[in-house]
Scaffold this motif. Structure first.
Motif, short mmCIF file in Angstrom:
data_model
loop_
_atom_site.label_atom_id
_atom_site.label_comp_id
_atom_site.label_asym_id
_atom_site.label_seq_id
_atom_site.Cartn_x
_atom_site.Cartn_y
_atom_site.Cartn_z
N LEU A 30 -3.99 -6.28 -8.06
CA LEU A 30 -4.18 -6.11 -6.62
C LEU A 30 -3.12 -6.86 -5.82
CD1 LEU A 30 -6.12 -4.47 -4.91
CD2 LEU A 30 -7.58 -6.48 -4.72
N GLY A 31 -2.69 -8.01 -6.32
CA GLY A 31 -1.61 -8.74 -5.66
C GLY A 31 -0.30 -7.96 -5.67
N TRP A 32 0.01 -7.37 -6.83
CA TRP A 32 1.21 -6.54 -6.93
C TRP A 32 1.09 -5.30 -6.05
CZ3 TRP A 32 5.72 -8.06 -8.32
CH2 TRP A 32 5.86 -9.11 -9.21
N LEU A 33 -0.09 -4.70 -5.99
CA LEU A 33 -0.28 -3.53 -5.15
C LEU A 33 -0.06 -3.88 -3.68
CD1 LEU A 33 -1.09 -0.55 -4.94
CD2 LEU A 33 -3.46 -1.32 -4.65
N GLY A 34 -0.62 -4.98 -3.23
CA GLY A 34 -0.40 -5.41 -1.85
C GLY A 34 1.07 -5.64 -1.56
N TYR A 35 1.76 -6.27 -2.50
CA TYR A 35 3.19 -6.52 -2.31
C TYR A 35 3.97 -5.22 -2.16
CZ TYR A 35 8.03 -7.54 -3.32
OH TYR A 35 9.39 -7.58 -3.25
N PHE A 36 3.75 -4.26 -3.08
CA PHE A 36 4.51 -3.01 -3.03
C PHE A 36 4.11 -2.12 -1.85
CE2 PHE A 36 5.37 -3.89 -7.65
CZ PHE A 36 6.73 -4.08 -7.48
N ILE A 37 2.86 -2.16 -1.44
CA ILE A 37 2.47 -1.43 -0.22
C ILE A 37 3.16 -2.07 0.98
CG2 ILE A 37 0.56 -1.00 1.38
CD1 ILE A 37 -1.19 -0.38 -1.04
N GLY A 38 3.21 -3.39 0.99
CA GLY A 38 3.89 -4.09 2.08
C GLY A 38 5.37 -3.73 2.18
N ARG A 39 6.00 -3.46 1.06
CA ARG A 39 7.43 -3.11 1.04
C ARG A 39 7.69 -1.62 1.26
NH1 ARG A 39 11.27 -6.93 0.82
NH2 ARG A 39 12.46 -5.40 -0.28
N SER A 40 6.66 -0.80 1.14
CA SER A 40 6.83 0.65 1.23
C SER A 40 7.22 1.09 2.65
CB SER A 40 5.54 1.36 0.83
OG SER A 40 5.66 2.76 1.05
N VAL A 41 8.14 2.04 2.72
CA VAL A 41 8.50 2.63 4.01
C VAL A 41 7.96 4.06 4.11
CG1 VAL A 41 10.55 1.20 4.32
CG2 VAL A 41 10.75 3.41 3.15
N LYS A 42 7.29 4.52 3.07
CA LYS A 42 6.79 5.89 3.04
C LYS A 42 5.33 6.03 3.44
CE LYS A 42 9.91 7.91 -0.32
NZ LYS A 42 9.98 8.78 -1.48
N ILE A 43 4.51 5.03 3.15
CA ILE A 43 3.08 5.17 3.40
C ILE A 43 2.80 5.19 4.89
CG2 ILE A 43 0.80 4.12 3.10
CD1 ILE A 43 1.85 2.89 0.51
N GLN A 44 2.17 6.27 5.35
CA GLN A 44 1.79 6.38 6.75
C GLN A 44 0.29 6.25 6.96
OE1 GLN A 44 3.54 9.79 8.64
NE2 GLN A 44 5.53 9.37 7.77
N HIS A 45 -0.49 6.59 5.92
CA HIS A 45 -1.94 6.42 6.00
C HIS A 45 -2.42 5.73 4.74
CE1 HIS A 45 -6.13 7.13 6.96
NE2 HIS A 45 -6.29 7.40 5.69
N LEU A 46 -3.22 4.68 4.92
CA LEU A 46 -3.81 3.95 3.81
C LEU A 46 -5.32 4.09 3.89
CD1 LEU A 46 -3.52 2.01 1.39
CD2 LEU A 46 -3.59 0.12 3.04
N ASP A 47 -5.93 4.52 2.79
CA ASP A 47 -7.37 4.68 2.70
C ASP A 47 -7.88 3.72 1.64
OD1 ASP A 47 -9.94 5.75 3.05
OD2 ASP A 47 -9.61 7.25 1.49
#
Length: 191
Positions: free
Chosen positions: A62-79
């Protein structure tokens, strides 16, 4: 699990073998997609019911997921469908999420009081956020107070705010009231 901060993930992200640090092949695959910017990730669902099932359990996934979501420029909607019970895992996920600059809308289900409150602490950092949707998130007075405080601060300019199937009660409404007045004209949909 020892508490890791953003600097740990930043220092290790490029060279780490995702297969060795995750608890499942699917988690490694999802993290690789996020890290490498592969595929259409404009909508990302986390938890049960999502087309990409990221397992939230043991380890530091979950820590790695948060990190990579934080770095993502593609995600526009998070559920976010649900979170594990461990507060440390929730906090480390949100530490990474707070750095995202592409998420325009966020929905959650079954976050509970601590998860909702932790989420509201980082929403002010999501500069593109326009929509916030809570479906059965078990919001309490504490969660409503945290959201009201965020809205009142003026850093969050929501256009849509929905509380479907939450029984926030009179205390929750009172906790939200001044925050809702503060965002006034920008809010187009409230439900």
């Amino acid at each position: 699990m020892e508490r890791r901060d953003f600097n740990y993930y930043e220092a290790n992200a490029a060279d780490i073998s995702l297969e060795k640090i995750t608890s499942s092949e699917m988690n490694a695959k999802i993290l690789r997609w996020l890290r490498d910017g592969d595929g259409d990730l404009s909508i990302f669902s986390l938890g049960s019911g999502s087309w990409v099932h990221f397992r939230m359990g043991k380890g530091n996934d979950l820590g790695w997921l948060g990190y990579f979501i934080g770095r993502s420029v593609k995600i526009q909607h998070l559920d976010i469908c649900h979170f594990p019970e461990g507060r440390q895992q929730i906090d480390v996920f949100f530490d990474g999420l707070a750095r995202n600059q592409s998420i325009r809308s966020l929905s959650s289900h079954q976050l509970g009081d601590y998860g909702s409150t932790a989420l509201f602490r980082v929403l002010g950092n999501l500069s593109q956020l326009e929509g916030l949707f809570f479906r059965g998130s078990n919001l309490t007075r504490n969660g409503c107070f945290a959201l009201g405080t965020l809205l009142e601060s003026g850093v969050c300019k929501l256009k849509k705010l929905l509380f479907d199937t939450n029984n926030i009660g009179d205390d929750g409404v009172a906790a939200l009231a001044s925050g809702l007045r503060s965002i006034g004209p920008s809010l187009k949909t409230l439900g």
